[in-house]
Design a protein around this motif. Sequence first.
Motif, PDB file in Angstrom:
ATOM      1  N   ASN A   7       0.597  -1.351   0.075  1.00  9.15           N
ATOM      2  CA  ASN A   7       0.424  -0.202   0.152  1.00  9.15           C
ATOM      3  C   ASN A   7       0.715   1.316  -0.282  1.00  9.15           C
ATOM      4  N   THR A   8       1.765   0.954   0.788  1.00  6.36           N
ATOM      5  CA  THR A   8       2.571   2.542   0.566  1.00  6.36           C
ATOM      6  C   THR A   8       3.211   2.424  -0.393  1.00  6.36           C
ATOM      7  N   GLU A   9       3.969   1.867  -0.855  1.00  7.14           N
ATOM      8  CA  GLU A   9       4.686   1.690  -2.737  1.00  7.14           C
ATOM      9  C   GLU A   9       3.310   2.288  -3.226  1.00  7.14           C
ATOM     10  N   LYS A  10       2.206   2.003  -3.654  1.00  5.19           N
ATOM     11  CA  LYS A  10       0.834   2.389  -4.099  1.00  5.19           C
ATOM     12  C   LYS A  10       0.947   4.059  -4.013  1.00  5.19           C
ATOM     13  N   MET A  11       0.621   4.199  -3.120  1.00  2.00           N
ATOM     14  CA  MET A  11       0.723   5.484  -1.982  1.00  2.00           C
ATOM     15  C   MET A  11       1.595   6.391  -2.824  1.00  2.00           C
ATOM     16  N   ASN A  12       2.923   5.957  -2.896  1.00  2.00           N
ATOM     17  CA  ASN A  12       4.210   6.457  -3.392  1.00  2.00           C
ATOM     18  C   ASN A  12       4.433   7.029  -4.515  1.00  2.00           C
ATOM     19  N   SER A  13       3.878   6.497  -5.209  1.00  2.00           N
ATOM     20  CA  SER A  13       4.551   5.942  -7.106  1.00  2.00           C
ATOM     21  C   SER A  13       3.294   7.699  -7.454  1.00  2.00           C
ATOM     22  N   ASN A  14       2.214   7.689  -7.193  1.00  2.00           N
ATOM     23  CA  ASN A  14       2.165   9.682  -7.128  1.00  2.00           C
ATOM     24  C   ASN A  14       1.711   9.418  -8.967  1.00  2.00           C
ATOM     25  N   ASN A  15       1.729   7.795  -9.745  1.00  2.00           N
ATOM     26  CA  ASN A  15       1.132   7.574 -10.686  1.00  2.00           C
ATOM     27  C   ASN A  15       2.068   8.215 -12.124  1.00  2.00           C
ATOM     28  N   THR A  16       3.667   8.792 -11.274  1.00  2.00           N
ATOM     29  CA  THR A  16       4.161   9.499 -11.555  1.00  2.00           C
ATOM     30  C   THR A  16       5.558   8.926 -12.407  1.00  2.00           C
ATOM     31  N   SER A  17       5.764   8.571 -14.123  1.00  2.00           N
ATOM     32  CA  SER A  17       6.471   7.908 -14.319  1.00  2.00           C
ATOM     33  C   SER A  17       8.545   7.658 -14.092  1.00  2.00           C
ATOM     34  N   HIS A  18       8.820   9.033 -13.906  1.00  2.00           N
ATOM     35  CA  HIS A  18       9.745   8.926 -12.920  1.00  2.00           C
ATOM     36  C   HIS A  18      10.256   8.133 -11.274  1.00  2.00           C
ATOM     37  N   ASN A  19       9.042   7.881 -10.432  1.00  2.00           N
ATOM     38  CA  ASN A  19       9.160   7.867  -9.720  1.00  2.00           C
ATOM     39  C   ASN A  19       8.376   6.214  -9.601  1.00  2.00           C
ATOM     40  N   THR A  20       7.796   6.023 -10.637  1.00  2.00           N
ATOM     41  CA  THR A  20       7.278   4.368 -11.013  1.00  2.00           C
ATOM     42  C   THR A  20       8.784   3.586 -11.653  1.00  2.00           C
ATOM     43  N   ASN A  21       9.694   4.715 -12.571  1.00  2.00           N
ATOM     44  CA  ASN A  21      10.602   3.980 -12.782  1.00  2.00           C
ATOM     45  C   ASN A  21      11.913   3.901 -11.813  1.00  2.00           C
ATOM     46  N   ALA A  22      11.991   4.369 -10.653  1.00  2.00           N
ATOM     47  CA  ALA A  22      12.829   4.407  -9.611  1.00  2.00           C
ATOM     48  C   ALA A  22      11.844   3.223  -8.416  1.00  2.00           C
ATOM     49  N   THR A  23      10.857   2.996  -8.279  1.00  2.00           N
ATOM     50  CA  THR A  23      10.386   1.535  -7.682  1.00  2.00           C
ATOM     51  C   THR A  23      10.970   0.441  -8.331  1.00  2.00           C
ATOM     52  N   THR A  24      10.673   0.215  -9.802  1.00  2.00           N
ATOM     53  CA  THR A  24      11.251  -0.486  -9.969  1.00  2.00           C
ATOM     54  C   THR A  24      12.590  -0.886 -10.461  1.00  2.00           C
ATOM     55  N   ALA A  25      13.558   0.188 -11.077  1.00  2.00           N
ATOM     56  CA  ALA A  25      14.774   0.232 -10.362  1.00  2.00           C
ATOM     57  C   ALA A  25      15.285  -0.718  -9.229  1.00  2.00           C
ATOM     58  N   GLU A  26      14.725   0.227  -7.930  1.00  2.00           N
ATOM     59  CA  GLU A  26      15.192  -0.777  -6.711  1.00  2.00           C
ATOM     60  C   GLU A  26      14.591  -2.066  -6.162  1.00  2.00           C
ATOM     61  N   LYS A  27      13.203  -2.023  -7.018  1.00  2.00           N
ATOM     62  CA  LYS A  27      13.191  -3.808  -7.183  1.00  2.00           C
ATOM     63  C   LYS A  27      14.056  -4.879  -8.029  1.00  2.00           C
ATOM     64  N   TYR A  28      13.879  -4.280  -9.126  1.00  2.00           N
ATOM     65  CA  TYR A  28      14.959  -5.191 -10.415  1.00  2.00           C
ATOM     66  C   TYR A  28      16.634  -5.331  -8.982  1.00  2.00           C
ATOM     67  N   PHE A  29      16.583  -4.219  -8.458  1.00  2.00           N
ATOM     68  CA  PHE A  29      18.074  -3.980  -7.761  1.00  2.00           C
ATOM     69  C   PHE A  29      18.562  -5.421  -7.138  1.00  2.00           C
TER      70      PHE A  29
END
Length: 297
Positions: A176-198
Motif C-alpha cells: 500500500n505504501t508503494e502504491k501511495m508513493n508512486s503518485n502515478n508519475t513515471s520517474h517515481n514508478t521507474n525508481a520503484t522498478t529499478a529498486e525492485k530489480y536491484f
Amino acid sequence: MKLKKKIIIGSSIFIGIIVLAILFPNLETTIVNEVAIKAPVSEVYAVLAEIDNVDEWAGAVHKAEYISDVRYGAGAARQCTLADGSIVQEKVTDAIDNQWIAMEMTRHELPVDFFKWKIETVDKDGGTTVRQTTNYQVKLGLIGAILNQVAIKNSLSQTMDGIYQGLKSYVEENLNTEKMNSNNTSHNTNATTAEKYFKAFHAGRIPEVMSYFSKSAIVTYGTDPDKAANDFFNETKELIATISFETHGIYASEGSDNVLIHFSYQAPSDEKPIEAVDIISFNSSGQITSVKVIPNT
C-alpha cells in the motif's frame, strides 16, 4: 454430577495422551499453518526468499543476518538472534521460485532431533495463500512425547500463526505504501522498478529480474561489449551469489526516464568495497531497456 463427568472426561483425555506418548515416543510431529495475504505471489515470495529480512516481520526475531556466501535459494543460510537472546541458525535446503522454500534448523537449543519446514506460496484470486508445513521430532523420550502432546505442539502452532500474521501485515502495508508513493508519475514508478530489480538481482532471483526488462534489453559492464540482459544475468548469477552489496542512493531524473543507483560491492577476494553507478533506462511502458554499470576501478 456434572463436575464428576468433566473430571472423568478430562482424565480420559490425559490418559489417552500418555498412552499415545508411550506407544509412539519418537513420532514425528507435523503442524500446518496458513495465512491469506492481499498481494501477488511474486511480492510475497520475494519477501520470504530474502531470508535475512525475517527480523522485519517476525516479532520473535530480534536480528537476522546471512552466514553463507549464497544469498538466494538452496544453500543460503542465516543466523537469527531471538528476542530472548538465544541464537538459531537456519538454511534453505531447496526452493522453486514463486512456489515454495524448504528450510531446516542447523543450530538451536530446542529439545528436538530435527526441525524443518516448507513454505508454499499459492495464488488465490490474485492474492496469496502462504502455507507452512513444519516437521519436527522431540527428544527426551516419553517425557518429551508427553510434553509435546500437552504443550509444545499447541504453543508452536500459535507462535507460527503470530509470525505469519506479521508477514501479512508487513507485505500488505509495504504494498500500500508503494502504491501511495508512486503518485502515478513515471520517474517515481521507474525508481520503484529499478529498486525492485536491484534487490532481486543481488538476491539471485533471475526470473523476477527478467520480469522488469524488455525482451531486447542489454547490459553493459564498464568497457565490456553490450550483452543481452538474459544472457548477462544467467551467466553471472553464481558469481553474484558470492558478492555483498550496499545501496547508497537511488536517484530518478526529473528530465528523463533514467534512474541512477549509487552502490558498492565486495567479492570475497576484494580487500575493500568497490563503488559503482548503474544508469538504468526505461521505455514508455516502464520496462528496463538498458543497464550501464560504471565501476570506480
